[in-house]
Design a protein around this motif. Structure first.
Motif, short mmCIF file in Angstrom:
data_model
loop_
_atom_site.label_atom_id
_atom_site.label_comp_id
_atom_site.label_asym_id
_atom_site.label_seq_id
_atom_site.Cartn_x
_atom_site.Cartn_y
_atom_site.Cartn_z
N ALA A 180 0.79 -1.17 -0.08
CA ALA A 180 0.14 -0.03 0.13
C ALA A 180 0.77 1.20 -0.07
O ALA A 180 2.01 1.14 0.49
N ASN A 181 0.47 2.36 -0.59
CA ASN A 181 1.01 3.41 -0.50
C ASN A 181 0.41 4.70 -0.82
O ASN A 181 -1.04 4.58 -1.18
N SER A 182 0.82 5.86 -0.60
CA SER A 182 0.27 6.83 -0.67
C SER A 182 0.69 7.48 -2.11
O SER A 182 1.68 7.46 -2.37
N MET A 183 -0.16 8.41 -2.68
CA MET A 183 0.01 8.66 -4.12
C MET A 183 0.81 7.88 -4.84
O MET A 183 1.82 8.23 -5.60
N ASP A 184 0.29 6.71 -5.01
CA ASP A 184 0.96 5.56 -5.73
C ASP A 184 0.93 5.84 -7.44
O ASP A 184 -0.26 6.46 -7.84
N GLY A 185 2.05 5.81 -7.94
CA GLY A 185 2.18 6.24 -9.40
C GLY A 185 2.75 7.41 -9.79
O GLY A 185 3.34 7.68 -10.84
N GLN A 186 3.08 8.02 -8.48
CA GLN A 186 4.28 9.23 -8.69
C GLN A 186 5.50 8.47 -8.91
O GLN A 186 6.02 7.98 -7.84
N ASN A 187 6.22 8.61 -9.97
CA ASN A 187 7.39 7.84 -10.19
C ASN A 187 8.52 8.67 -10.20
O ASN A 187 9.62 8.41 -10.96
N THR A 188 8.43 10.04 -9.93
CA THR A 188 9.71 10.89 -10.01
C THR A 188 10.56 10.66 -8.91
O THR A 188 11.89 10.33 -9.15
N VAL A 189 10.32 10.91 -7.49
CA VAL A 189 11.01 10.46 -6.42
C VAL A 189 10.22 9.17 -5.80
O VAL A 189 8.98 9.60 -5.27
N LEU A 190 10.74 8.12 -5.82
CA LEU A 190 9.95 6.81 -5.55
C LEU A 190 10.54 6.43 -3.78
O LEU A 190 11.40 6.66 -3.68
N SER A 191 9.30 6.37 -3.24
CA SER A 191 9.42 5.56 -1.89
C SER A 191 10.04 4.29 -2.05
O SER A 191 10.06 3.34 -2.90
N VAL A 192 10.98 4.05 -1.10
CA VAL A 192 11.70 2.86 -0.93
C VAL A 192 11.45 2.01 0.11
O VAL A 192 11.27 2.84 1.19
N VAL A 193 11.75 0.63 0.38
CA VAL A 193 11.64 0.08 1.74
C VAL A 193 12.98 -0.48 2.08
O VAL A 193 13.96 -0.63 1.20
N GLY A 194 13.16 -0.12 3.15
CA GLY A 194 14.32 -0.70 3.96
C GLY A 194 14.25 -1.02 5.65
O GLY A 194 13.12 -0.68 6.15
#
Lengths: 558, 558
Positions: B260-274
């Motif tokens: 799940a994510n907020s504002m999914d599909g915004q692909n300029t600055v991607l959220s990453v998992v770690g």
């Protein structure tokens, strides 16, 4: 010398600042760059359809023929050993490139002097690369005398694209830039500077696009290897139409930094850069050389992936090229004869049969490729090309007032930009389609006898051997690869033989578009044309796919 | 049990379908999941600011304390050797997690039963991961009883995120999900289900966000290792505020597929998992385990980059951890004490001095980091967070009618989406900024004595040790890393000591925001709080940066 477009405009009716006069001045400058002794009379198309082989050889010295018909990797062996000098190699390719220009372009191909030889391999570049001392027009009249349409940037004829620096560092000689369709968004090559570029093997057909100048030039052996770009097939189309090998790497493998582009900043489906050449070993040579320059230190989009010998090693062992007999095994291919949307022409279908039979005869496995439907992939991909509602493209045409070619008129009629939410929804949808296709590919492991999922897909790159002018109305066979960001290598297979490749009698077209493409096939017109296929691999599988393409090429006797 | 938000709404005034009643039902379900014997009375903050260490230990058996205070890599050694069973390990962490919930959350942390132990390492997950049998709310009341706000998808409590499968395949026990701020776009953790989550080391401060539940839980040793996500600092902020190690990998390294994510599909600055954990070796353990699952075969965004031992080997050899004396050398660090926009609090500056001195004492080189100004990077990055004009976030709040927390009110006032052209312009600008920074980094090779560019940047992760509630008004120290997609590892350094870390006398603030942050520092309030820094490395340098962070941690005695 053919100057058909010029004849439409008399000098007296051209204002000095009209787009026509600017294009004319640029054309004349290109002509000036061709030494007088290399100029030739070009026969009309009707008299001479195929200008490759013997025909072009008559204008060259024997030594020039020998040099220019040698593959890039073999050229480097000669220059490194001192058997050929970089200067004579470059000069031979310059000569042949000048001939290609005069034989194929309605005006003349852009032809530039070598800037500085190192290892002495001439490399041609699509006119998106910025090279010091050379202008980049990307087919736009409005870009003449500017840097990407802007003046006073201080970058004009000074700025260099990252890959240009890296090719130079690798010892390449950058001697020639080649024509593109304006906008870059066409499988044919036409613009208002050079005009329409024909196919050297059959001048009744297009040379392909958007890296069409590269395809035509290498097809005529005016260059041993060159670089194009591909956002919907633009490396693979000209490779296929000119009987060449060409690779569309996945994005992030080769450096695009500092290149001119259309609709720059659209980052859903990225344009990628890659080589075209007459052999797989030539493609490998230049890609390895570039990766050895660590492009990830100079291009923020390139992943730190050096050349991975292990990837090709697996294929070389399985096919018995290296290693011992215990490691020899089968490769497993998926065959995708039609995407169910447009039926390929008879010679393309015959090419698929040739490859399948050759591989089966060698003991490899070929299973039917039954992927998720391609329609959704194509629909989403198409959206990305019109995200900006034509703003970028229209601005480039407005610089000079020049008209859009029919092949890209699509952009003239756009009037609405996508919103951020609509773009995000497209990005999410494309990610879902990638995931779905990925899992289908994983699932083929259950259907193969190798214990691995399918190694590569054998399929058409286009529904026709090459398009006839203005008849390139379906891009689905090439574009899905871009949307999913897969690796694809074009392999030349055969040539159209009108005595074998008869038109389909009684074919019932699937729809109007399928009918249009079906009707565009005429064995008389297509006779002799190159017929090529693509081998599609998963994302970032460049080493593996080149090894497979080389093996397949050998299997079919190339 | 503190239920401050509940007290504002009496049961009688709540309609059954109001957001208040839905949030209350969810809260009660969470409470029901905590066994009665694990319930405790929570002292008021004034009586007990620090609930770590001895305080929480009193509620646990000795064996539980031993287990829960062991690092992830050491736990695995015990479970693999059969010294501890997966069940008792999981149970111990469940117990401690239940205590953390009651001590820190205004209501109670989400706490779930283990699904199935393998190697027996309990791993906690931010509430963006979909886990079978468990609901994902991402802090939205409107998501309760749905799949990402949608009903009838067939995915509710069935669908699993890719990484969840891979963690399970690796033998992890997924026993607990943790709270997030609604929208995910805050460095504090607050939502209308669990309320505000406090910092265990100092309950007057925030635990950080958006992976704040992870930070608080691991800070209290209620989990040995957990996963968060980071689009502007959301892994690193809670790691830093809770005295933990945490890594923000570059995008494309760890699988985000199916989360799940907020504002999914915004692909300029991607959220990453770690991951976040109490030791670098724990971070390495889980990252190596995930990469061994070949996530690139299941997530189309992951690059085929297996764990690269050579990258860490270089650091291990230079620091003498492996190899012979001939390979020992210096590391070279850039120190960035302030970004010139907001001046860090005194204890943060002291932490920088501690690390610089420790490294210099060990013979390493520390030079001043003088990069291109960060303002432009921050400005462009900020745009990407509001591309959609709040459409996605507002839709999520509208599902239930719940109010936005003050910390993310920014989204309430947006009303305009970016167009495709504006997004493209932002993408181009960010690419240019990346290129500029990259070349600055390359250029530091001229300033070091190692022959290499700087190996890592030592710098604050935030201007404060931890934010006071509602005082997180500047994110620049963390966000620039996301915009440039660099690798960053948070390293805990020290704790605030009110007798040493005095407020700056006579400081002249740079502007109003700097003044606000300057004035938020109060040694009395901050006393005891964790103080951490980040070590920033280039893109996709996870192995190298973990090796450096581990070395730095040892150098300062952690």
């Amino acid at each position: 010398m053919q100057l058909p477009l010029l004849s439409r405009y008399s000098a007296t009716t051209m204002a000095n600042d009209s787009w026509e006069s600017k294009a004319k001045a640029k054309r004349e400058a290109i002509l000036e760059a061709i030494p007088k002794e290399w100029r030739i009379e070009t026969p009309p198309v009707e008299q001479r359809i195929d200008v490759t082989g013997e025909f072009i050889q008559r204008y060259l010295a024997d030594r020039e023929v020998e040099i220019t018909e040698t593959t890039a990797d073999e050229i480097v062996k000669h220059t490194v050993a001192g058997l050929w000098t970089a200067e004579e190699v470059t000069r031979a390719f310059c000569h042949r490139a000048a001939l290609a220009h005069q034989l194929l372009d309605d005006y003349y191909a852009e032809n530039k002097k070598p800037i500085g030889p190192l290892h002495g391999l001439p490399v041609s570049l699509k006119d998106q690369f910025h090279v010091k001392d050379v202008e980049t027009t990307m087919g736009y009249v409005g870009w003449i005398g500017t840097f990407e349409g802007k003046t006073g940037t201080g970058k004009e004829k000074v700025f260099e694209s990252e890959m240009v620096k890296e090719l130079r560092n690798s010892g390449a000689v950058l001697y020639c830039k080649t024509s593109v369709p304006h906008t870059l968004m066409s499988g044919e090559t036409i613009n208002n500077i050079v005009g329409f570029t024909h196919n050297p093997k059959n001048r009744q057909l297009t040379c392909g696009g958007s890296s069409g100048g590269e395809g035509a030039l290498i097809g005529l052996r005016g260059s041993p290897v060159g670089f194009g770009t591909d956002i919907g097939g633009s490396i693979r189309i000209p490779a296929a139409f000119n009987g060449l090998y060409g690779i569309r790497p996945s994005s992030g493998r080769m450096p695009y930094e500092g290149m001119a582009n259309s609709m720059d900043g659209q980052n859903t489906v990225l344009s990628v850069v890659g080589p075209l050449a007459t052999s797989v070993s030539s493609l490998r040579l230049v890609m390895k050389a570039l990766l050895a320059q660590k492009p990830w230190l100079h291009d923020p989009f390139v992943h730190e992936l050096p050349w991975r010998h292990e990837q090709e090693k697996e294929i070389l062992e399985l096919t018995g090229a290296i290693g011992d007999a215990s490691k020899v095994g089968r490769l497993s291919f998926g065959v995708f004869k039609t995407d169910g949307i447009v039926t390929p022409h008879p010679p393309v279908r015959r090419a698929v049969d040739i490859v399948v039979k050759a591989l089966q005869d060698l003991g490899h496995e070929v299973i039917e490729w039954k992927p998720p439907p391609h329609n959704a992939i194509l629909d989403e991909g198409m959206k990305t090309w019109v995200f900006d509602g034509g703003v970028d493209v229209k601005a480039a045409f407005a610089l000079s007032g020049e008209p859009m070619a029919d092949q890209v008129k699509l952009y003239e009629n756009l009037d609405k930009e996508f919103t951020a939410s609509e773009i995000a929804a497209t990005n999410v949808k494309i990610r879902q389609l990638k995931k779905e296709y990925m899992e289908y590919w994983n699932s083929t492991q259950e259907s193969t006898s190798t214990g691995r999922p399918v190694d590569a897909i054998i399929m058409p790159l286009a529904p026709f051997p090459a398009a006839r002018p203005k008849k390139y109305v379906y891009y689905g066979y090439s574009t899905w690869v871009n949307v999913l960001d897969y690796t694809s290598v074009v392999v030349p297979v055969t040539n159209v033989d009108k005595s074998v490749d008869k038109a389909d009698e009684g074919y019932t077209p699937l729809d109007d578009r399928d009918k249009e493409i079906y009707e565009s096939y005429d064995p008389e017109i297509y006779d002799g044309a190159h017929v090529s296929l693509q081998l599609v691999g998963r994302r970032l599988q460049e080493e593996k796919m080149l090894a497979i393409a080389e093996y397949v090429g050998k299997a079919i006797g190339n």
